[in-house]
Design a protein around this motif. Structure first.
Motif, PDB file in Angstrom:
ATOM      1  N   ALA A 291     -12.070  -6.899   3.500  1.00  0.00           N
ATOM      2  CA  ALA A 291     -11.905  -7.902   2.438  1.00  0.00           C
ATOM      3  C   ALA A 291     -10.595  -7.701   1.686  1.00  0.00           C
ATOM      4  N   VAL A 292     -10.266  -6.452   1.417  1.00  0.00           N
ATOM      5  CA  VAL A 292      -9.023  -6.147   0.675  1.00  0.00           C
ATOM      6  C   VAL A 292      -7.814  -6.536   1.517  1.00  0.00           C
ATOM      7  N   LYS A 293      -7.842  -6.192   2.795  1.00  0.00           N
ATOM      8  CA  LYS A 293      -6.706  -6.512   3.671  1.00  0.00           C
ATOM      9  C   LYS A 293      -6.521  -8.024   3.801  1.00  0.00           C
TER      10      LYS A 293
ATOM     11  N   GLU B 227       1.035  -4.507   6.051  1.00  0.00           N
ATOM     12  CA  GLU B 227       0.035  -4.119   5.050  1.00  0.00           C
ATOM     13  C   GLU B 227      -0.588  -2.809   5.496  1.00  0.00           C
ATOM     14  N   THR B 228      -0.687  -1.890   4.553  1.00  0.00           N
ATOM     15  CA  THR B 228      -1.297  -0.598   4.849  1.00  0.00           C
ATOM     16  C   THR B 228      -2.101  -0.135   3.637  1.00  0.00           C
ATOM     17  N   VAL B 229      -2.856  -1.112   3.070  1.00  0.00           N
ATOM     18  CA  VAL B 229      -3.756  -0.802   1.951  1.00  0.00           C
ATOM     19  C   VAL B 229      -5.018  -0.159   2.520  1.00  0.00           C
ATOM     20  N   SER B 230      -5.924   0.229   1.655  1.00  0.00           N
ATOM     21  CA  SER B 230      -7.146   0.935   2.061  1.00  0.00           C
ATOM     22  C   SER B 230      -7.866   0.202   3.200  1.00  0.00           C
TER      23      SER B 230
ATOM     24  N   VAL C  41       4.950  -2.154  -2.191  1.00  0.00           N
ATOM     25  CA  VAL C  41       4.078  -2.773  -3.185  1.00  0.00           C
ATOM     26  C   VAL C  41       2.757  -2.005  -3.278  1.00  0.00           C
ATOM     27  N   ASP C  42       2.280  -1.838  -4.485  1.00  0.00           N
ATOM     28  CA  ASP C  42       0.936  -1.273  -4.665  1.00  0.00           C
ATOM     29  C   ASP C  42       0.409  -1.800  -5.991  1.00  0.00           C
ATOM     30  N   SER C  43      -0.924  -1.956  -6.074  1.00  0.00           N
ATOM     31  CA  SER C  43      -1.504  -2.412  -7.333  1.00  0.00           C
ATOM     32  C   SER C  43      -1.499  -1.270  -8.355  1.00  0.00           C
ATOM     33  N   ASN C  44      -1.302  -0.055  -7.878  1.00  0.00           N
ATOM     34  CA  ASN C  44      -1.321   1.122  -8.741  1.00  0.00           C
ATOM     35  C   ASN C  44       0.118   1.622  -8.953  1.00  0.00           C
TER      36      ASN C  44
ATOM     37  N   GLY D 290       0.861  -1.184   0.000  1.00  0.00           N
ATOM     38  CA  GLY D 290       0.000   0.000   0.000  1.00  0.00           C
ATOM     39  C   GLY D 290       0.891   1.225   0.000  1.00  0.00           C
ATOM     40  N   ALA D 291       0.958   1.904  -1.137  1.00  0.00           N
ATOM     41  CA  ALA D 291       1.885   3.036  -1.264  1.00  0.00           C
ATOM     42  C   ALA D 291       1.160   4.364  -1.143  1.00  0.00           C
ATOM     43  N   GLY D 292       0.183   4.428  -0.232  1.00  0.00           N
ATOM     44  CA  GLY D 292      -0.528   5.682  -0.009  1.00  0.00           C
ATOM     45  C   GLY D 292       0.206   6.533   1.010  1.00  0.00           C
ATOM     46  N   LEU D 293      -0.579   7.362   1.677  1.00  0.00           N
ATOM     47  CA  LEU D 293      -0.042   8.275   2.687  1.00  0.00           C
ATOM     48  C   LEU D 293       0.821   7.515   3.704  1.00  0.00           C
ATOM     49  N   MET D 294       0.282   6.450   4.262  1.00  0.00           N
ATOM     50  CA  MET D 294       0.971   5.736   5.345  1.00  0.00           C
ATOM     51  C   MET D 294       2.088   4.832   4.830  1.00  0.00           C
ATOM     52  N   GLY D 295       1.804   4.103   3.750  1.00  0.00           N
ATOM     53  CA  GLY D 295       2.810   3.181   3.224  1.00  0.00           C
ATOM     54  C   GLY D 295       4.088   3.899   2.835  1.00  0.00           C
TER      55      GLY D 295
ATOM     56  N   GLU E 160       1.240   4.168 -10.519  1.00  0.00           N
ATOM     57  CA  GLU E 160       1.428   5.620 -10.321  1.00  0.00           C
ATOM     58  C   GLU E 160       1.612   5.948  -8.846  1.00  0.00           C
ATOM     59  N   ALA E 161       0.874   5.218  -7.991  1.00  0.00           N
ATOM     60  CA  ALA E 161       1.018   5.449  -6.541  1.00  0.00           C
ATOM     61  C   ALA E 161       2.441   5.117  -6.107  1.00  0.00           C
ATOM     62  N   LEU E 162       3.011   4.083  -6.710  1.00  0.00           N
ATOM     63  CA  LEU E 162       4.393   3.689  -6.365  1.00  0.00           C
ATOM     64  C   LEU E 162       5.374   4.780  -6.771  1.00  0.00           C
TER      65      LEU E 162
HETATM   66  N1  LIG Z   1      -4.239   8.195   7.101  1.00  0.00           N
HETATM   67  C1  LIG Z   1      -3.856   8.054   8.370  1.00  0.00           C
HETATM   68  O1  LIG Z   1      -3.575   9.027   9.087  1.00  0.00           O
HETATM   69  C2  LIG Z   1      -3.710   6.667   8.962  1.00  0.00           C
HETATM   70  C3  LIG Z   1      -3.074   6.523  10.201  1.00  0.00           C
HETATM   71  C4  LIG Z   1      -2.862   5.215  10.718  1.00  0.00           C
HETATM   72  C5  LIG Z   1      -3.351   4.127  10.005  1.00  0.00           C
HETATM   73  N2  LIG Z   1      -3.994   4.300   8.808  1.00  0.00           N
HETATM   74  C6  LIG Z   1      -4.461   3.114   8.085  1.00  0.00           C
HETATM   75  O2  LIG Z   1      -3.485   2.838   7.076  1.00  0.00           O
HETATM   76  C7  LIG Z   1      -4.141   2.243   5.937  1.00  0.00           C
HETATM   77  C8  LIG Z   1      -3.821   3.051   4.682  1.00  0.00           C
HETATM   78  O3  LIG Z   1      -4.242   4.380   4.870  1.00  0.00           O
HETATM   79  P1  LIG Z   1      -3.739   5.551   3.889  1.00  0.00           P
HETATM   80  O4  LIG Z   1      -4.253   6.813   4.479  1.00  0.00           O
HETATM   81  O5  LIG Z   1      -2.289   5.398   3.608  1.00  0.00           O
HETATM   82  O6  LIG Z   1      -4.598   5.183   2.574  1.00  0.00           O
HETATM   83  P2  LIG Z   1      -4.375   5.661   1.054  1.00  0.00           P
HETATM   84  O7  LIG Z   1      -5.716   5.655   0.415  1.00  0.00           O
HETATM   85  O8  LIG Z   1      -3.537   6.911   1.008  1.00  0.00           O
HETATM   86  O9  LIG Z   1      -3.477   4.474   0.416  1.00  0.00           O
HETATM   87  C9  LIG Z   1      -3.920   3.162   0.235  1.00  0.00           C
HETATM   88  C10 LIG Z   1      -3.111   2.540  -0.884  1.00  0.00           C
HETATM   89  O10 LIG Z   1      -3.421   1.132  -0.949  1.00  0.00           O
HETATM   90  C11 LIG Z   1      -3.401   0.745  -2.306  1.00  0.00           C
HETATM   91  N3  LIG Z   1      -4.163  -0.507  -2.464  1.00  0.00           N
HETATM   92  C12 LIG Z   1      -5.491  -0.698  -2.314  1.00  0.00           C
HETATM   93  N4  LIG Z   1      -5.795  -2.008  -2.535  1.00  0.00           N
HETATM   94  C13 LIG Z   1      -4.617  -2.640  -2.787  1.00  0.00           C
HETATM   95  C14 LIG Z   1      -4.257  -3.983  -3.066  1.00  0.00           C
HETATM   96  N5  LIG Z   1      -5.192  -4.952  -3.104  1.00  0.00           N
HETATM   97  N6  LIG Z   1      -2.963  -4.287  -3.287  1.00  0.00           N
HETATM   98  C15 LIG Z   1      -2.011  -3.306  -3.246  1.00  0.00           C
HETATM   99  N7  LIG Z   1      -2.291  -2.006  -2.982  1.00  0.00           N
HETATM  100  C16 LIG Z   1      -3.568  -1.687  -2.759  1.00  0.00           C
HETATM  101  C17 LIG Z   1      -4.023   1.920  -3.058  1.00  0.00           C
HETATM  102  O11 LIG Z   1      -3.665   1.913  -4.436  1.00  0.00           O
HETATM  103  C18 LIG Z   1      -3.413   3.110  -2.279  1.00  0.00           C
HETATM  104  O12 LIG Z   1      -2.194   3.551  -2.893  1.00  0.00           O
HETATM  105  C19 LIG Z   1      -5.629   2.157   6.301  1.00  0.00           C
HETATM  106  O13 LIG Z   1      -5.894   0.896   6.854  1.00  0.00           O
HETATM  107  C20 LIG Z   1      -5.781   3.238   7.353  1.00  0.00           C
HETATM  108  O14 LIG Z   1      -6.870   2.997   8.212  1.00  0.00           O
HETATM  109  C21 LIG Z   1      -4.174   5.546   8.256  1.00  0.00           C
END
Ligand SMILES: NC(=O)c1ccc[n+]([C@@H]2O[C@H](COP(=O)([O-])OP(=O)(O)OC[C@H]3O[C@@H](n4cnc5c(N)ncnc54)[C@H](O)[C@@H]3O)[C@@H](O)[C@H]2O)c1
Length: 300
Positions: free
Chosen positions: A98-100, A91-94, A34-37, A12-17, A39-41
């Motif tokens: 189910a996804v996790k 893992e830190t995907v959405s 790792v990310d399925s997207n 999960g290459a979002g904010l947290m990953g 561009e996110a990587l």
């Molecule tokens: N945002 C926060 O402040 C915060 C703080 C602590 C924990 N969290 C938790 O961390 C997790 C991620 O939050 P975020 O804010 O980084 O989300 P985000 O939406 O910024 O990023 C999620 C990433 O997961 C990827 N993803 C989704 N499904 C996938 C799959 N099947 N395989 C690979 N990649 C996949 C998406 O492409 C996206 O890049 C959540 O569980 C959230 O509850 C968030």
């Protein structure tokens, strides 16, 4: 634990990953994000480089060390390939059960039986997530805080099946990346999300009712309680989409006091997630908050 050879995978290459990958790579671990997207990587790799380059400019990181950290981080869209040989997977995907579950089941199929599988879920059940794999004793919650490179705390969450050995080894990884860990027996919202969700929801109710402006509600908590950020600016940083998912879960498990404020539901429907979409309670341009842009109760 051997940093030279231990491979850590962050999914999960979002904010947290992005922040978690930076934490491990900058502390000496061979790290695969790792990310399925794709561009996110790409965005995540650029963001990690920026954190390291800023550290060099501020004199906190040696230029050589920053380059070495960048070299330790690789990115992949193929989870199975990445997970092979990993000692720890975070893992830190959405925030979706189910996804996790699907992600950790796929990874566990190729990981060693004693490799640790950690989830950064904000509010889902570690016990339930762990049912996706055989050997649920190796599944643990590793709850980081945003922005990861500035926040020291990690809540280590013990699910029903999590073993003492898994908790102890995960704690050692937290120590190795300079984080302070606390141990929480699984409970909805843990210690921090439960408090923070309630405060953010209450701030939104006040905004909706016109009790005070967004700026004044945030100022109240910063100046009155010495909180480093107000609840509305914090929600904009966390993302109201993530906040809403957390509140819905806490409402269903802990009851009425966590019912999401209608204003949050409306904002998420409008795509006003916060900083990440450029508009939440406040507006953002080039990553900076626009002065005086706080949502007005009269406009609701
Ligand atoms: N945002 C926060 O402040 C915060 C703080 C602590 C924990 N969290 C938790 O961390 C997790 C991620 O939050 P975020 O804010 O980084 O989300 P985000 O939406 O910024 O990023 C999620 C990433 O997961 C990827 N993803 C989704 N499904 C996938 C799959 N099947 N395989 C690979 N990649 C996949 C998406 O492409 C996206 O890049 C959540 O569980 C959230 O509850 C968030």
């Amino acid at each position: 634990m051997n940093k030279q050879i231990d491979k850590v995978v962050v999914v999960g290459a979002g904010l947290m990953g992005t922040g978690i990958a930076h934490a491990f790579a900058s502390c000496g671990y061979t790290t695969v994000l790792v990310d399925s997207n794709a561009e996110a990587l790409q965005r995540a790799q650029q963001a990690v480089s920026k954190i390291l380059d800023d550290g060099v400019k501020l004199g906190k990181v040696e230029a050589v060390a920053a380059e070495a950290s960048k070299a330790r981080l690789t990115v992949l869209t193929d989870l199975t390939a990445a997970a092979q040989g990993a000692v720890l997977l975070v893992e830190t995907v959405s925030e979706n059960l189910a996804v996790k579950k699907a992600v950790i089941a796929q990874a566990a199929a190729v990981m060693a039986a004693d490799a640790i599988i950690a989830t950064n879920t904000s509010a889902l059940s570690v016990t339930e997530i762990a049912t996706a794999v055989s050997g649920p004793e190796r599944v643990v919650g590793m709850h980081f805080f945003n922005p990861v490179h500035k926040m020291k705390l990690v809540e280590l969450v013990r699910g029903l099946a999590t073993s003492d050995d898994t908790v102890a080894r995960t704690r050692a990884y937290c120590d190795a990346i300079g984080k302070t860990s606390i141990i929480v027996n699984e409970s909805p919202g843990l210690t921090t999300s439960r408090m923070s969700a309630l405060a953010g929801n209450e701030a939104m109710w006040m905004l909706q009712e016109g009790t005070a402006t967004a700026e004044d509600i945030d100022t109240a908590l910063r100046m009155g309680f010495n909180h480093p950020m107000g609840p509305l600016e914090l929600g904009d940083m966390t993302g109201w989409d993530t906040r809403l998912a957390v509140l819905k879960y806490l409402h269903s498990t802990l009851g009425e006091k966590f019912r999401p404020c209608p204003l949050i539901i409306k904002m998420v429907a409008a795509g006003r997630y916060g900083r990440k979409t450029g508009h939440g309670v406040y507006k953002y341009e080039n990553g900076q908050r626009v002065p005086g842009s706080g949502m007005k109760a009269s406009a609701l």
